[in-house]
Design an enzyme around this catalytic site. Structure first.
Site, mmCIF file in Angstrom:
data_model
loop_
_atom_site.group_PDB
_atom_site.id
_atom_site.type_symbol
_atom_site.label_atom_id
_atom_site.label_comp_id
_atom_site.label_asym_id
_atom_site.label_seq_id
_atom_site.Cartn_x
_atom_site.Cartn_y
_atom_site.Cartn_z
ATOM 1 N N LYS A 260 0.830 -1.201 0.000
ATOM 2 C CA LYS A 260 0.000 0.000 0.000
ATOM 3 C C LYS A 260 0.877 1.268 0.000
ATOM 4 O O LYS A 260 2.095 1.182 0.238
ATOM 5 C CB LYS A 260 -0.945 -0.056 1.216
ATOM 6 C CG LYS A 260 -1.965 -1.212 1.118
ATOM 7 C CD LYS A 260 -2.842 -1.312 2.365
ATOM 8 C CE LYS A 260 -3.868 -2.426 2.244
ATOM 9 N NZ LYS A 260 -4.696 -2.574 3.466
ATOM 10 N N TYR B 296 -11.939 -2.895 -3.790
ATOM 11 C CA TYR B 296 -12.537 -3.070 -2.464
ATOM 12 C C TYR B 296 -14.072 -3.094 -2.517
ATOM 13 O O TYR B 296 -14.715 -2.797 -1.503
ATOM 14 C CB TYR B 296 -12.051 -1.963 -1.526
ATOM 15 C CG TYR B 296 -10.661 -2.216 -0.954
ATOM 16 C CD1 TYR B 296 -10.380 -3.384 -0.235
ATOM 17 C CD2 TYR B 296 -9.639 -1.288 -1.119
ATOM 18 C CE1 TYR B 296 -9.112 -3.620 0.295
ATOM 19 C CE2 TYR B 296 -8.370 -1.516 -0.579
ATOM 20 C CZ TYR B 296 -8.116 -2.686 0.124
ATOM 21 O OH TYR B 296 -6.865 -2.916 0.661
ATOM 22 N N ASN C 126 -2.033 -0.151 7.309
ATOM 23 C CA ASN C 126 -1.476 -1.479 7.604
ATOM 24 C C ASN C 126 -0.592 -2.066 6.497
ATOM 25 O O ASN C 126 -0.394 -3.276 6.419
ATOM 26 C CB ASN C 126 -2.587 -2.437 8.056
ATOM 27 C CG ASN C 126 -3.612 -2.702 6.977
ATOM 28 O OD1 ASN C 126 -3.507 -2.178 5.869
ATOM 29 N ND2 ASN C 126 -4.598 -3.526 7.288
ATOM 30 N N HIS D 68 -1.654 -5.531 1.363
ATOM 31 C CA HIS D 68 -2.875 -6.303 1.090
ATOM 32 C C HIS D 68 -2.483 -7.681 0.587
ATOM 33 O O HIS D 68 -1.514 -7.815 -0.170
ATOM 34 C CB HIS D 68 -3.704 -5.606 0.000
ATOM 35 C CG HIS D 68 -4.753 -6.489 -0.612
ATOM 36 N ND1 HIS D 68 -6.002 -6.626 -0.060
ATOM 37 C CD2 HIS D 68 -4.728 -7.324 -1.692
ATOM 38 C CE1 HIS D 68 -6.698 -7.493 -0.796
ATOM 39 N NE2 HIS D 68 -5.955 -7.925 -1.778
ATOM 40 N N GLU E 218 -8.686 -10.849 -8.207
ATOM 41 C CA GLU E 218 -7.787 -9.700 -8.038
ATOM 42 C C GLU E 218 -6.652 -9.715 -9.071
ATOM 43 O O GLU E 218 -6.278 -8.667 -9.603
ATOM 44 C CB GLU E 218 -7.245 -9.673 -6.605
ATOM 45 C CG GLU E 218 -8.346 -9.317 -5.598
ATOM 46 C CD GLU E 218 -7.941 -9.487 -4.136
ATOM 47 O OE1 GLU E 218 -8.787 -9.204 -3.270
ATOM 48 O OE2 GLU E 218 -6.794 -9.893 -3.850
HETATM 49 P P1 DAT Z 1 -7.482 -7.518 5.103
HETATM 50 O O1 DAT Z 1 -6.715 -6.363 4.473
HETATM 51 O O2 DAT Z 1 -6.726 -8.092 6.279
HETATM 52 O O3 DAT Z 1 -7.895 -8.560 4.099
HETATM 53 P P2 DAT Z 1 -10.242 -6.603 5.060
HETATM 54 O O4 DAT Z 1 -10.313 -7.188 3.692
HETATM 55 O O5 DAT Z 1 -11.297 -7.006 6.031
HETATM 56 O O6 DAT Z 1 -8.818 -6.898 5.735
HETATM 57 O O7 DAT Z 1 -10.277 -5.017 4.965
HETATM 58 C C1 DAT Z 1 -9.539 -4.348 3.952
HETATM 59 C C2 DAT Z 1 -8.839 -3.167 4.573
HETATM 60 O O8 DAT Z 1 -9.812 -2.265 5.104
HETATM 61 C C3 DAT Z 1 -7.939 -3.516 5.765
HETATM 62 O O9 DAT Z 1 -6.651 -3.918 5.363
HETATM 63 C C4 DAT Z 1 -7.922 -2.225 6.524
HETATM 64 C C5 DAT Z 1 -9.317 -1.665 6.288
HETATM 65 N N1 DAT Z 1 -10.206 -2.029 7.405
HETATM 66 C C6 DAT Z 1 -10.757 -3.233 7.664
HETATM 67 N N2 DAT Z 1 -11.511 -3.222 8.762
HETATM 68 C C7 DAT Z 1 -11.455 -1.947 9.222
HETATM 69 C C8 DAT Z 1 -12.023 -1.266 10.336
HETATM 70 N N3 DAT Z 1 -12.811 -1.885 11.210
HETATM 71 N N4 DAT Z 1 -11.717 0.055 10.492
HETATM 72 C C9 DAT Z 1 -10.923 0.712 9.618
HETATM 73 N N5 DAT Z 1 -10.355 0.116 8.546
HETATM 74 C C10 DAT Z 1 -10.621 -1.182 8.346
HETATM 75 MG MG MG Z 2 -9.216 -8.436 2.531
#
Ligand code: DAT
Ligand code: MG
Length: 148
Positions: A9, A49, A112, A115, A126
């Site tokens: 990212k 997303y 974070n 991805h 993807e």
């Molecule tokens: P991951 O990236 O571990 O697959 P995800 O697909 O559930 O997680 O979410 C995509 C991204 O969205 C994640 O890397 C960070 C953001 N995100 C997820 N849950 C969140 C939350 N509760 N508050 C803020 N950002 C969040």
């Molecule tokens: Mg995810």
């Protein structure tokens, strides 16, 4: 062989973590099949997303992903989707174990660093989205030293 989509990212790129992150996947024994530096359009980030479009953090997430260039990659290997998720660590860096990428390099969930696809099916989608031109068809000569 299984493939996964991994994206560093904008914070990971800005913070100079590209080499460190690639090294972790390389040293594990996975094979790099595609790599590019991409400046992501808003509509493209929204597509990537799309499953999260109803979430309250969706707009902030899209703003973050388009805030600077990202590194898009395809990595290949046995169980690379699940193992890639383990190398990355839990979504919230506060819960990511030390030794994982997020555990070692991140603090806030909204910064974070990386991805990784969460299933073989989403990896397929993807990779098709990010690499419509296809990936590089090469085989590493290290195969017999990594797989029995
Ligand atoms: P991951 O990236 O571990 O697959 P995800 O697909 O559930 O997680 O979410 C995509 C991204 O969205 C994640 O890397 C960070 C953001 N995100 C997820 N849950 C969140 C939350 N509760 N508050 C803020 N950002 C969040
Ligand atoms: Mg995810």
């Amino acid at each position: 062989m299984e493939q996964t989509f991994i994206m560093i990212k904008p914070d990971g790129v800005q913070r100079g973590l590209v080499g460190e992150i690639i090294a972790r996947f390389e040293k594990k024994g996975f094979t790099l099949k595609g790599l590019k530096l991409v400046s992501v359009e808003r509509s493209f980030a929204e597509k990537h997303y799309a499953d999260l479009s109803a979430k309250p953090f969706f707009n902030g997430l899209v703003e973050y992903i388009i805030s600077g260039p990202v590194i898009a990659m395809v990595w290949e290997g046995k169980k690379v989707v699940l193992t890639g998720r383990k190398i990355i660590g839990a979504t919230n860096p506060a819960d990511s174990a030390p030794g994982t990428i997020r555990g070692d390099f991140a603090i806030d969930i909204g910064r974070n660093v990386i991805h990784g696809s969460d299933s073989v099916e989403s990896a397929r989608k993807e990779i098709a989205l990010w690499f419509p031109e296809g990936v590089v068809g090469w085989q590493t000569s290290l195969q017999p030293w990594i797989y029995e």
